[in-house]
Write a protein that holds these residues in place. Structure first.
Motif, PDB file in Angstrom:
ATOM      1  N   SER A  31     -42.063 -19.220  -3.301  1.00  0.00           N
ATOM      2  CA  SER A  31     -42.437 -17.838  -3.043  1.00  0.00           C
ATOM      3  C   SER A  31     -43.961 -17.843  -3.010  1.00  0.00           C
ATOM      4  N   THR A  32     -44.504 -17.695  -1.805  1.00  0.00           N
ATOM      5  CA  THR A  32     -45.964 -17.802  -1.671  1.00  0.00           C
ATOM      6  C   THR A  32     -46.679 -16.728  -2.488  1.00  0.00           C
ATOM      7  N   TYR A  33     -46.068 -15.555  -2.596  1.00  0.00           N
ATOM      8  CA  TYR A  33     -46.644 -14.480  -3.423  1.00  0.00           C
ATOM      9  C   TYR A  33     -46.837 -14.934  -4.860  1.00  0.00           C
ATOM     10  N   ALA A  34     -45.708 -15.425  -5.408  1.00  0.00           N
ATOM     11  CA  ALA A  34     -45.733 -15.799  -6.826  1.00  0.00           C
ATOM     12  C   ALA A  34     -46.729 -16.931  -7.066  1.00  0.00           C
ATOM     13  N   VAL A  35     -46.757 -17.894  -6.143  1.00  0.00           N
ATOM     14  CA  VAL A  35     -47.677 -19.025  -6.304  1.00  0.00           C
ATOM     15  C   VAL A  35     -49.128 -18.537  -6.189  1.00  0.00           C
ATOM     16  N   ALA A  36     -49.385 -17.655  -5.219  1.00  0.00           N
ATOM     17  CA  ALA A  36     -50.752 -17.145  -5.031  1.00  0.00           C
ATOM     18  C   ALA A  36     -51.218 -16.396  -6.281  1.00  0.00           C
ATOM     19  N   GLU A  37     -50.337 -15.609  -6.852  1.00  0.00           N
ATOM     20  CA  GLU A  37     -50.698 -14.873  -8.076  1.00  0.00           C
ATOM     21  C   GLU A  37     -50.999 -15.839  -9.220  1.00  0.00           C
TER      22      GLU A  37
ATOM     23  N   ILE B  96     -52.024 -18.976  -8.923  1.00  0.00           N
ATOM     24  CA  ILE B  96     -53.243 -19.760  -8.666  1.00  0.00           C
ATOM     25  C   ILE B  96     -54.489 -18.989  -9.110  1.00  0.00           C
TER      26      ILE B  96
END
Lengths: 160, 149
Positions: A22-28, A30
């Motif tokens: 989930s790119t959202y979750a990973v971005a948050e 990071i």
């Protein structure tokens, strides 16, 4: 755990292949990491964009991404004084090139209307939900609610 | 050089994988920009936050790159809405319309009308905000993000 470079890329691309990320979750997540790690990801992105800039060997199905990459370099990175990837070849190079906004006079105002929803409050088993209908549902709901907040002048202003 | 090598490795993958990498990198920049615009950006992230904010308004907005709702996030919300979700996580959907104004542009605009920023008392900003939000809401241009995954 230390991970070497090959393993890092392999793990990342494998998880994208399997659609596990989930790119959202990973971005948050990071954003909570040390600044050096975040700089590395941004630098990797810039190197990647540099490599997909239009060239004679660029396949047609990549042209839109390629044009986006070119716009990123021409309209932004080059204006920062970064003309080649060698300018950001070492860790820390990018951070060194960026001017420090700390202490600078606040120059911008952010104006925002925001509405938050708990999806648990909108369970409806009679609808065959799919990705389009999920997005459409929240777009319609929020258009109405954000409009109501706007009319009540429920607007947030903050300087940054 | 690791970064060049790593970028070349990503380039070897199929387009969908490369798109995921782009969306991840851009989502990270959008998160940094959001933090910077909030006025609560920690000092350690201010340089990258400013970098991300400028990238967003210079490149992403011009390219019409809206915040992406990724497949995994949609899947989780779908499971909640159709009542099949097994985990009970506090997922929230946050919708936002926002706009940023450069103070120096407002000052110039007011100067032409012979008004100082102090005398204006924020009226011009409110006028512009009203006009901009009318347009953004009409066009349904709010961002939709899913947090708490």
């Amino acid at each position: 755990m230390k991970m070497n470079h090959d393993k890092f890329i392999e793990a990342m691309t494998n998880s994208f292949e399997d659609n596990r990320v989930s790119t959202y979750a990973v971005a948050e997540a990071i954003v909570r990491e040390p600044v050096a790690i975040q700089e590395r990801l941004i630098t990797l992105f810039m190197h990647y964009l540099y490599q997909i800039k239009p060239s004679v060997v660029m396949p047609e199905h990549m042209l839109d991404l390629s044009n986006f990459a070119q716009a990123s370099w021409e309209q932004y990175f080059e204006l920062l004084g970064i003309s080649e990837t060698s300018d950001i070849g070492q860790h820390g190079d990018l951070l060194e090139l960026l001017s420090d906004p700390e202490g600078a006079e606040s120059g911008w105002t952010n104006i925002k209307i925001e509405k938050e929803y708990l999806p648990h409050n909108y369970v409806d088993e009679s609808i065959a939900w799919n990705k389009e209908s999920v997005e459409q549902f929240f777009r319609e709901l929020s258009t109405k609610d954000l409009r109501a907040m706007f009319e009540k002048k429920d607007i947030q202003f903050n300087e940054f | 050089m690791f970064t060049t090598f790593a970028a070349a490795e990503i380039l070897k993958h199929r387009r969908a994988v490369q798109e995921s990498f782009i969306v991840l990198a851009i989502s990270h920049l959008q998160e940094l920009s959001r933090l910077y615009k909030s006025g609560k950006c920690p000092a350690r992230l201010k340089k990258l936050g400013k970098f991300a904010f400028d990238y967003e308004r210079t490149v992403l907005e011009g390219a019409g790159f809206a915040r992406q709702i990724d497949f995994k996030a949609q899947e989780r919300v779908m499971e909640i809405l159709d009542g099949t979700e097994k985990k009970n996580t506090p997922i929230r959907v946050i919708t936002t319309v926002e706009y940023q104004l450069d103070k120096s542009e407002i000052e110039l605009d007011l100067e032409e009308d012979g008004i100082s920023l102090e005398d204006d008392g924020g009226n011009r900003i409110r006028e512009i905000a009203t006009e901009v939000f009318e347009y953004l809401l009409e066009e349904e241009m709010q961002s939709i993000r899913i947090v708490g995954l």
